[in-house]
Design a protein around this motif. Structure first.
Motif, PDB file in Angstrom:
ATOM      1  N   ASN A  79     -35.266  66.201  -4.160  1.00  0.00           N
ATOM      2  CA  ASN A  79     -35.689  65.465  -5.358  1.00  0.00           C
ATOM      3  C   ASN A  79     -37.004  64.710  -5.138  1.00  0.00           C
ATOM      4  O   ASN A  79     -37.494  64.040  -6.042  1.00  0.00           O
ATOM      5  CB  ASN A  79     -34.589  64.504  -5.825  1.00  0.00           C
ATOM      6  CG  ASN A  79     -34.316  63.394  -4.829  1.00  0.00           C
ATOM      7  OD1 ASN A  79     -34.988  63.256  -3.804  1.00  0.00           O
ATOM      8  ND2 ASN A  79     -33.303  62.588  -5.129  1.00  0.00           N
ATOM      9  N   GLY A  80     -37.568  64.790  -3.931  1.00  0.00           N
ATOM     10  CA  GLY A  80     -38.847  64.158  -3.628  1.00  0.00           C
ATOM     11  C   GLY A  80     -38.785  62.668  -3.369  1.00  0.00           C
ATOM     12  O   GLY A  80     -39.806  62.035  -3.145  1.00  0.00           O
ATOM     13  N   GLY A 102     -44.393  78.595  -7.242  1.00  0.00           N
ATOM     14  CA  GLY A 102     -44.741  79.961  -6.855  1.00  0.00           C
ATOM     15  C   GLY A 102     -46.167  80.372  -7.153  1.00  0.00           C
ATOM     16  O   GLY A 102     -46.498  81.548  -7.039  1.00  0.00           O
ATOM     17  N   THR A 103     -47.055  79.431  -7.467  1.00  0.00           N
ATOM     18  CA  THR A 103     -48.420  79.798  -7.838  1.00  0.00           C
ATOM     19  C   THR A 103     -49.443  79.628  -6.721  1.00  0.00           C
ATOM     20  O   THR A 103     -50.543  80.150  -6.817  1.00  0.00           O
ATOM     21  CB  THR A 103     -48.900  78.969  -9.049  1.00  0.00           C
ATOM     22  OG1 THR A 103     -48.930  77.581  -8.680  1.00  0.00           O
ATOM     23  CG2 THR A 103     -47.999  79.189 -10.254  1.00  0.00           C
ATOM     24  N   ARG A 104     -49.088  78.882  -5.658  1.00  0.00           N
ATOM     25  CA  ARG A 104     -50.040  78.595  -4.589  1.00  0.00           C
ATOM     26  C   ARG A 104     -49.388  78.754  -3.225  1.00  0.00           C
ATOM     27  O   ARG A 104     -48.166  78.727  -3.099  1.00  0.00           O
ATOM     28  CB  ARG A 104     -50.590  77.172  -4.733  1.00  0.00           C
ATOM     29  CG  ARG A 104     -51.426  76.992  -5.981  1.00  0.00           C
ATOM     30  CD  ARG A 104     -51.739  75.555  -6.254  1.00  0.00           C
ATOM     31  NE  ARG A 104     -50.506  74.900  -6.678  1.00  0.00           N
ATOM     32  CZ  ARG A 104     -50.395  73.629  -6.962  1.00  0.00           C
ATOM     33  NH1 ARG A 104     -51.429  72.837  -6.852  1.00  0.00           N
ATOM     34  NH2 ARG A 104     -49.248  73.116  -7.349  1.00  0.00           N
ATOM     35  N   ASP A 140     -42.299  68.507  -6.769  1.00  0.00           N
ATOM     36  CA  ASP A 140     -43.094  68.621  -7.996  1.00  0.00           C
ATOM     37  C   ASP A 140     -44.442  69.299  -7.753  1.00  0.00           C
ATOM     38  O   ASP A 140     -45.227  69.482  -8.689  1.00  0.00           O
ATOM     39  CB  ASP A 140     -43.298  67.245  -8.646  1.00  0.00           C
ATOM     40  CG  ASP A 140     -44.071  66.268  -7.766  1.00  0.00           C
ATOM     41  OD1 ASP A 140     -44.600  66.657  -6.694  1.00  0.00           O
ATOM     42  OD2 ASP A 140     -44.136  65.080  -8.154  1.00  0.00           O
ATOM     43  N   GLY A 141     -44.740  69.677  -6.512  1.00  0.00           N
ATOM     44  CA  GLY A 141     -45.974  70.385  -6.180  1.00  0.00           C
ATOM     45  C   GLY A 141     -47.219  69.513  -6.156  1.00  0.00           C
ATOM     46  O   GLY A 141     -48.322  70.027  -6.002  1.00  0.00           O
ATOM     47  N   ARG A 142     -47.058  68.200  -6.271  1.00  0.00           N
ATOM     48  CA  ARG A 142     -48.215  67.299  -6.327  1.00  0.00           C
ATOM     49  C   ARG A 142     -48.745  66.905  -4.952  1.00  0.00           C
ATOM     50  O   ARG A 142     -49.886  66.464  -4.831  1.00  0.00           O
ATOM     51  CB  ARG A 142     -47.866  66.040  -7.104  1.00  0.00           C
ATOM     52  CG  ARG A 142     -47.605  66.306  -8.580  1.00  0.00           C
ATOM     53  CD  ARG A 142     -47.434  65.021  -9.363  1.00  0.00           C
ATOM     54  NE  ARG A 142     -48.649  64.214  -9.253  1.00  0.00           N
ATOM     55  CZ  ARG A 142     -48.643  62.917  -8.907  1.00  0.00           C
ATOM     56  NH1 ARG A 142     -47.531  62.292  -8.640  1.00  0.00           N
ATOM     57  NH2 ARG A 142     -49.781  62.246  -8.834  1.00  0.00           N
ATOM     58  N   TRP A 143     -47.924  67.018  -3.908  1.00  0.00           N
ATOM     59  CA  TRP A 143     -48.310  66.575  -2.570  1.00  0.00           C
ATOM     60  C   TRP A 143     -47.953  67.627  -1.529  1.00  0.00           C
ATOM     61  O   TRP A 143     -47.009  68.383  -1.702  1.00  0.00           O
ATOM     62  CB  TRP A 143     -47.592  65.275  -2.198  1.00  0.00           C
ATOM     63  CG  TRP A 143     -47.957  64.116  -3.047  1.00  0.00           C
ATOM     64  CD1 TRP A 143     -47.252  63.620  -4.113  1.00  0.00           C
ATOM     65  CD2 TRP A 143     -49.120  63.298  -2.930  1.00  0.00           C
ATOM     66  NE1 TRP A 143     -47.911  62.550  -4.644  1.00  0.00           N
ATOM     67  CE2 TRP A 143     -49.055  62.327  -3.934  1.00  0.00           C
ATOM     68  CE3 TRP A 143     -50.209  63.304  -2.053  1.00  0.00           C
ATOM     69  CZ2 TRP A 143     -50.051  61.366  -4.104  1.00  0.00           C
ATOM     70  CZ3 TRP A 143     -51.192  62.331  -2.217  1.00  0.00           C
ATOM     71  CH2 TRP A 143     -51.104  61.380  -3.232  1.00  0.00           C
ATOM     72  N   ILE A 144     -48.692  67.596  -0.425  1.00  0.00           N
ATOM     73  CA  ILE A 144     -48.369  68.401   0.745  1.00  0.00           C
ATOM     74  C   ILE A 144     -48.289  67.439   1.926  1.00  0.00           C
ATOM     75  O   ILE A 144     -49.168  66.594   2.120  1.00  0.00           O
ATOM     76  CB  ILE A 144     -49.416  69.499   0.988  1.00  0.00           C
ATOM     77  CG1 ILE A 144     -49.440  70.457  -0.212  1.00  0.00           C
ATOM     78  CG2 ILE A 144     -49.122  70.254   2.281  1.00  0.00           C
ATOM     79  CD1 ILE A 144     -50.537  71.485  -0.156  1.00  0.00           C
ATOM     80  N   VAL A 164     -51.293  64.774   1.088  1.00  0.00           N
ATOM     81  CA  VAL A 164     -52.560  65.120   0.455  1.00  0.00           C
ATOM     82  C   VAL A 164     -52.254  65.974  -0.772  1.00  0.00           C
ATOM     83  O   VAL A 164     -51.284  66.728  -0.777  1.00  0.00           O
ATOM     84  CB  VAL A 164     -53.495  65.849   1.456  1.00  0.00           C
ATOM     85  CG1 VAL A 164     -52.876  67.152   1.955  1.00  0.00           C
ATOM     86  CG2 VAL A 164     -54.884  66.092   0.874  1.00  0.00           C
ATOM     87  N   HIS A 165     -53.064  65.829  -1.814  1.00  0.00           N
ATOM     88  CA  HIS A 165     -52.903  66.677  -2.987  1.00  0.00           C
ATOM     89  C   HIS A 165     -53.357  68.102  -2.651  1.00  0.00           C
ATOM     90  O   HIS A 165     -54.216  68.289  -1.780  1.00  0.00           O
ATOM     91  CB  HIS A 165     -53.735  66.151  -4.160  1.00  0.00           C
ATOM     92  CG  HIS A 165     -53.225  64.883  -4.749  1.00  0.00           C
ATOM     93  ND1 HIS A 165     -51.988  64.769  -5.336  1.00  0.00           N
ATOM     94  CD2 HIS A 165     -53.803  63.655  -4.853  1.00  0.00           C
ATOM     95  CE1 HIS A 165     -51.827  63.537  -5.781  1.00  0.00           C
ATOM     96  NE2 HIS A 165     -52.901  62.840  -5.483  1.00  0.00           N
TER      97      HIS A 165
END
Length: 191
Positions: free
Chosen positions: A144-145, A45-47, A95-99, A117-118
């Motif tokens: 679960n990614g 929820g931060t970006r 986990d929010g590490r990739w788009i 991409v990060h």
């Protein structure tokens, strides 16, 4: 956004509470610059990630790219090159590490590839390598990614549903029928 003969007159990104009474504009678009669409909030929820489609009056004219900013509208950055023309509903890894994005988003469903991409724009990596005439459509991460679901041309010549690992390996065809199978997504994990 409101339409105009020259394109989108004004496109803001607005956050509202569920009552609809409290509104905060986190990104104010320039008049006739283009459209900010396909907005998705990060898992924590931060970006916010979104696709920008420039009008013919913006620079680059008609450009398409994915942007990320903090939920309050600060630290706006383009994370895909304009030349990639990426979008098609960017999807965050759990986990929010990739788009996850699709290239050539405005070129129909052919001549596209899937990329990750990060959120800071680093680590751009192509994860599919399909032929230019293969229809490649929307994709999303599993809850679960561990897998990505996507649509691409199947045995029937129409798009079917496939899954793969986030690095593009281990592709499995999940449907095989003459129907046009598109826009797959995952059911959230139960708590």
């Amino acid at each position: 956004p409101s339409a105009h003969a020259m394109g989108v007159r004004h496109s803001d990104i607005v956050i509202r509470d569920l009552s609809g009474r409290h509104m905060h504009i986190v990104l104010r678009g320039r008049p006739f610059a283009g459209d900010n669409v396909q907005i998705v909030v990060s898992p924590d929820g931060t970006r916010i990630a979104f696709q920008r489609h420039n009008s013919p009056l913006a620079e680059p004219a008609g450009g398409i790219a994915v942007f990320v900013m903090r939920i309050n509208g600060t630290h706006l950055r383009r994370i895909t090159p304009w030349s990639l023309r990426a979008g098609d509903h960017p999807d965050w890894s759990p986990d929010g590490r990739w788009i996850l994005v699709r290239s050539n988003e405005d070129g129909g469903f052919v001549n596209s590839q899937l990329y990750v991409v990060h959120p800071d724009g680093s680590g751009l990596r192509q994860i599919t390598h399909v032929s230019a005439d293969t229809m490649l459509l929307s994709a999303s991460f599993s809850p679960n990614g561990a897998r990505i679901v996507f649509s691409q041309t199947g045995d029937s010549g129409q798009p079917d549903i496939f899954t793969m690992r986030p690095d593009g390996s281990g592709q499995v065809n999940r449907t095989s029928n003459p129907a046009f199978d598109i826009a797959p997504d995952w059911q959230p994990l139960n708590d």
